[in-house]
Design an enzyme around this catalytic site. Structure first.
Site, mmCIF file in Angstrom:
data_model
loop_
_atom_site.group_PDB
_atom_site.id
_atom_site.type_symbol
_atom_site.label_atom_id
_atom_site.label_comp_id
_atom_site.label_asym_id
_atom_site.label_seq_id
_atom_site.Cartn_x
_atom_site.Cartn_y
_atom_site.Cartn_z
ATOM 1 N N GLU A 1 0.768 -1.183 0.015
ATOM 2 C CA GLU A 1 0.052 -0.115 -0.089
ATOM 3 C C GLU A 1 0.777 1.435 0.093
ATOM 4 O O GLU A 1 1.966 1.243 0.743
ATOM 5 C CB GLU A 1 -1.128 -0.005 1.192
ATOM 6 C CG GLU A 1 -1.723 1.285 1.299
ATOM 7 C CD GLU A 1 -2.987 1.150 2.335
ATOM 8 O OE1 GLU A 1 -3.819 -0.104 2.410
ATOM 9 O OE2 GLU A 1 -2.846 2.057 3.296
ATOM 10 N N ALA B 1 -6.689 9.999 2.429
ATOM 11 C CA ALA B 1 -6.611 9.705 4.146
ATOM 12 C C ALA B 1 -5.622 10.703 4.421
ATOM 13 O O ALA B 1 -4.909 11.404 3.749
ATOM 14 C CB ALA B 1 -5.749 8.244 4.196
ATOM 15 N N HIS C 1 -8.072 2.991 -3.715
ATOM 16 C CA HIS C 1 -9.199 3.130 -2.617
ATOM 17 C C HIS C 1 -10.097 4.300 -2.941
ATOM 18 O O HIS C 1 -9.689 5.051 -3.562
ATOM 19 C CB HIS C 1 -8.240 3.531 -1.298
ATOM 20 C CG HIS C 1 -7.343 2.648 -0.678
ATOM 21 N ND1 HIS C 1 -6.765 2.582 0.713
ATOM 22 C CD2 HIS C 1 -6.651 1.714 -1.504
ATOM 23 C CE1 HIS C 1 -5.769 1.802 0.589
ATOM 24 N NE2 HIS C 1 -5.653 0.969 -0.507
ATOM 25 N N ALA D 1 -19.983 1.909 3.961
ATOM 26 C CA ALA D 1 -19.164 1.480 2.812
ATOM 27 C C ALA D 1 -19.985 0.336 2.092
ATOM 28 O O ALA D 1 -19.944 0.302 0.694
ATOM 29 C CB ALA D 1 -17.819 0.656 3.163
ATOM 30 N N HIS E 1 -14.113 -2.452 14.630
ATOM 31 C CA HIS E 1 -13.928 -1.126 14.048
ATOM 32 C C HIS E 1 -13.977 -0.234 15.398
ATOM 33 O O HIS E 1 -14.934 -0.484 16.250
ATOM 34 C CB HIS E 1 -14.886 -0.803 12.925
ATOM 35 C CG HIS E 1 -14.837 0.648 12.527
ATOM 36 N ND1 HIS E 1 -15.621 1.635 13.143
ATOM 37 C CD2 HIS E 1 -13.965 1.234 11.608
ATOM 38 C CE1 HIS E 1 -15.208 2.787 12.431
ATOM 39 N NE2 HIS E 1 -14.337 2.449 11.614
ATOM 40 N N LYS F 1 -21.745 -6.224 4.359
ATOM 41 C CA LYS F 1 -20.981 -5.654 3.215
ATOM 42 C C LYS F 1 -20.581 -6.434 2.063
ATOM 43 O O LYS F 1 -20.520 -6.391 0.958
ATOM 44 C CB LYS F 1 -19.765 -5.031 3.871
ATOM 45 C CG LYS F 1 -18.921 -4.129 3.003
ATOM 46 C CD LYS F 1 -18.069 -3.144 3.816
ATOM 47 C CE LYS F 1 -16.790 -3.707 4.745
ATOM 48 N NZ LYS F 1 -16.158 -2.664 5.102
ATOM 49 N N GLN G 1 4.829 6.881 14.827
ATOM 50 C CA GLN G 1 3.719 6.071 14.123
ATOM 51 C C GLN G 1 2.910 5.237 15.258
ATOM 52 O O GLN G 1 1.863 5.215 14.886
ATOM 53 C CB GLN G 1 4.405 5.116 13.399
ATOM 54 C CG GLN G 1 4.296 4.977 11.927
ATOM 55 C CD GLN G 1 5.244 3.574 11.536
ATOM 56 O OE1 GLN G 1 6.391 3.697 11.839
ATOM 57 N NE2 GLN G 1 4.794 2.937 10.585
HETATM 58 P P1 FAD Z 1 -17.942 0.682 7.041
HETATM 59 O O1 FAD Z 1 -17.670 -0.878 6.645
HETATM 60 O O2 FAD Z 1 -19.054 1.293 6.435
HETATM 61 O O3 FAD Z 1 -18.087 0.471 8.868
HETATM 62 C C1 FAD Z 1 -17.849 1.736 9.493
HETATM 63 C C2 FAD Z 1 -18.531 1.464 10.719
HETATM 64 O O4 FAD Z 1 -20.038 1.414 10.549
HETATM 65 C C3 FAD Z 1 -18.308 0.114 11.526
HETATM 66 O O5 FAD Z 1 -18.240 0.454 12.909
HETATM 67 C C4 FAD Z 1 -19.298 -0.909 11.118
HETATM 68 O O6 FAD Z 1 -19.422 -1.887 12.197
HETATM 69 C C5 FAD Z 1 -20.587 -0.082 11.067
HETATM 70 N N1 FAD Z 1 -21.426 -0.639 10.127
HETATM 71 C C6 FAD Z 1 -21.138 -0.902 8.598
HETATM 72 N N2 FAD Z 1 -22.373 -1.409 8.371
HETATM 73 C C7 FAD Z 1 -23.404 -1.203 9.026
HETATM 74 C C8 FAD Z 1 -24.802 -1.387 8.995
HETATM 75 N N3 FAD Z 1 -25.145 -1.728 8.009
HETATM 76 N N4 FAD Z 1 -25.488 -1.091 10.104
HETATM 77 C C9 FAD Z 1 -24.883 -0.576 11.125
HETATM 78 N N5 FAD Z 1 -23.512 -0.089 11.188
HETATM 79 C C10 FAD Z 1 -22.845 -0.682 10.408
HETATM 80 N N6 FAD Z 1 -9.556 5.702 4.889
HETATM 81 C C11 FAD Z 1 -9.238 6.731 4.072
HETATM 82 O O7 FAD Z 1 -9.827 7.720 4.159
HETATM 83 N N7 FAD Z 1 -8.806 6.630 2.970
HETATM 84 C C12 FAD Z 1 -8.248 5.293 2.810
HETATM 85 O O8 FAD Z 1 -7.407 5.202 1.467
HETATM 86 C C13 FAD Z 1 -8.321 4.226 3.492
HETATM 87 N N8 FAD Z 1 -7.770 3.030 3.274
HETATM 88 C C14 FAD Z 1 -8.125 1.892 4.125
HETATM 89 C C15 FAD Z 1 -7.601 0.646 3.957
HETATM 90 C C16 FAD Z 1 -7.891 -0.427 4.960
HETATM 91 C C17 FAD Z 1 -7.287 -1.758 4.443
HETATM 92 C C18 FAD Z 1 -8.478 -0.114 6.213
HETATM 93 C C19 FAD Z 1 -8.730 -1.351 6.950
HETATM 94 C C20 FAD Z 1 -9.120 1.186 6.397
HETATM 95 C C21 FAD Z 1 -8.766 2.357 5.409
HETATM 96 N N9 FAD Z 1 -9.140 3.336 5.775
HETATM 97 C C22 FAD Z 1 -9.124 4.479 4.854
HETATM 98 C C23 FAD Z 1 -10.163 3.896 7.064
HETATM 99 C C24 FAD Z 1 -11.591 3.451 6.679
HETATM 100 O O9 FAD Z 1 -12.171 4.746 5.722
HETATM 101 C C25 FAD Z 1 -12.095 3.704 8.086
HETATM 102 O O10 FAD Z 1 -11.724 2.732 9.046
HETATM 103 C C26 FAD Z 1 -13.594 4.098 8.299
HETATM 104 O O11 FAD Z 1 -13.959 4.642 9.683
HETATM 105 C C27 FAD Z 1 -14.414 2.694 7.996
HETATM 106 O O12 FAD Z 1 -14.490 2.588 6.808
HETATM 107 P P2 FAD Z 1 -15.233 1.287 6.452
HETATM 108 O O13 FAD Z 1 -15.008 1.162 4.930
HETATM 109 O O14 FAD Z 1 -14.631 -0.003 7.173
HETATM 110 O O15 FAD Z 1 -16.708 1.443 6.907
#
Ligand code: FAD
Length: 295
Positions: free
Chosen positions: A17, A51, A78, A124, A148, A164, A211
């Site tokens: 990454e 990010a 991403h 997401a 999370h 998801k 970090q």
């Molecule tokens: P989601 O899957 O939507 O989850 C977010 C929260 O909502 C979780 O607590 C989950 O339990 C809850 N949730 C999900 N679906 C539901 C539902 N249907 N009903 C109720 N609750 C629900 N961030 C950036 O800004 N840029 C990046 O490039 C970036 N890259 C990343 C790469 C990786 C591998 C990872 C692990 C994270 C990355 N992130 C990045 C961080 C990420 O955007 C954050 O962690 C964000 O807070 C959650 O994103 P998600 O896609 O997991 O969200």
């Protein structure tokens, strides 16, 4: 090529990454980093999106296109959906398609009490649905071995993850972790919940003390005693700390691969030295497990 197809031909998919350079510097500043990372022959390179609070989403497209078209390495762009509109997302997807980038990591993005969501997406899974309906992309999504940070507990987080995945995620990449047993516990629970797509373990080699502090505040992951001991011991010697961080990551990766994990995603922090040290140390192991698949 779709990243999901790598999982059909390999036992362990290995990826890096990177993040786009700051808005004040040209994208050219990353050429030497990409050149060095490309030499290590990862299966693909992912490029983060906005990010750290930047809004320069074009950089992700530019850099993903460079990875794919100049360095001939598969690219994973991403994409976050929070505070975004469907029209904006559609534009980005069209741009990616034009650049021949066909893998997207569908993310929500971070929200805080200070930043209210004014967009058309809340989670997401809605972005996953959008991309799936639009067709033409392989879709990755994020997962969290320790849950999370905003979710009440791991079990609820895994329920949301299952939804998801059912919406169309083809593979998952995990948040970083330092205790492999927590990752195995997560994999077992995800498996019991019926999540069957491949999961790559996200590994971040810690190379400086700043970090660690950032990680704890952002992700809330557990730091095992062994890890804290190493970090405390070398905190005043940057080179020793870097080498200890690399050695810790290698030990984690060897254990993960030997346990049968389907992929390793290395958070390189745009540091080719660290990526090279780790890749060289595990390349024979990777070749060994992947040759088992081809016989
Ligand atoms: P989601 O899957 O939507 O989850 C977010 C929260 O909502 C979780 O607590 C989950 O339990 C809850 N949730 C999900 N679906 C539901 C539902 N249907 N009903 C109720 N609750 C629900 N961030 C950036 O800004 N840029 C990046 O490039 C970036 N890259 C990343 C790469 C990786 C591998 C990872 C692990 C994270 C990355 N992130 C990045 C961080 C990420 O955007 C954050 O962690 C964000 O807070 C959650 O994103 P998600 O896609 O997991 O969200």
């Amino acid at each position: 090529m779709y990243i999901k197809d790598f999982f059909n031909t390999k036992n362990v998919v290995f990826s890096f990454e990177i993040f786009p350079p700051k808005s004040t510097s040209s994208v050219n500043t990353i050429y030497s980093t990409l050149e060095a990372l490309g030499d290590l022959k990862p299966d693909y390179i992912s490029v983060t999106y906005g990010a750290g609070g930047s809004l320069i989403d074009n950089r992700t497209k530019e850099l993903s296109s460079l990875v794919k078209n100049k360095y001939n390495i598969e690219a994973l762009a991403h994409l976050t959906c929070i505070n975004s509109t469907k029209a904006h997302i559609e534009n980005i997807l069209n741009d990616l398609k034009e650049c021949n980038v066909e893998n997207v990591l569908a993310l929500r993005g971070d929200i805080s009490d200070q930043v209210q969501n004014i967009g058309e997406y809340n989670y997401a899974y809605e972005l996953v649905e959008h991309i799936k309906d639009r067709k033409g992309f392989c879709i990755g999504a994020a997962c969290y071995p320790e849950g999370h940070i905003q979710c009440e507990n791991l079990s609820k987080d895994i329920d949301a993850l299952k939804y998801k995945v059912d919406c169309g995620a083809d593979f998952l990449i995990s948040q970083l972790f330092f205790d492999n047993s927590l990752f195995y516990n997560f994999l077992n629970k995800a498996n019991q919940r019926g999540i069957a797509v491949p999961v790559q373990a996200g590994i971040m080699p810690i190379t400086n003390k700043k970090q660690i502090e950032k990680i704890i505040s952002l992700c809330g992951v557990e730091l095992p005693k062994k890890f804290i001991k190493i970090m405390n011991k070398y905190e005043n010697n940057p080179e020793a700390l870097r080498d200890a961080g690399i050695a810790y990551a290698i030990e984690q990766i060897v254990d993960l691969i030997s346990t049968g994990v389907r992929g390793i995603h290395l958070y390189t922090m745009n540091n080719p030295y660290v990526a090279r040290k780790i890749t060289e140390s595990i390349s024979t192991i990777l070749n060994c497990v992947n040759s088992e698949k081809s016989v």
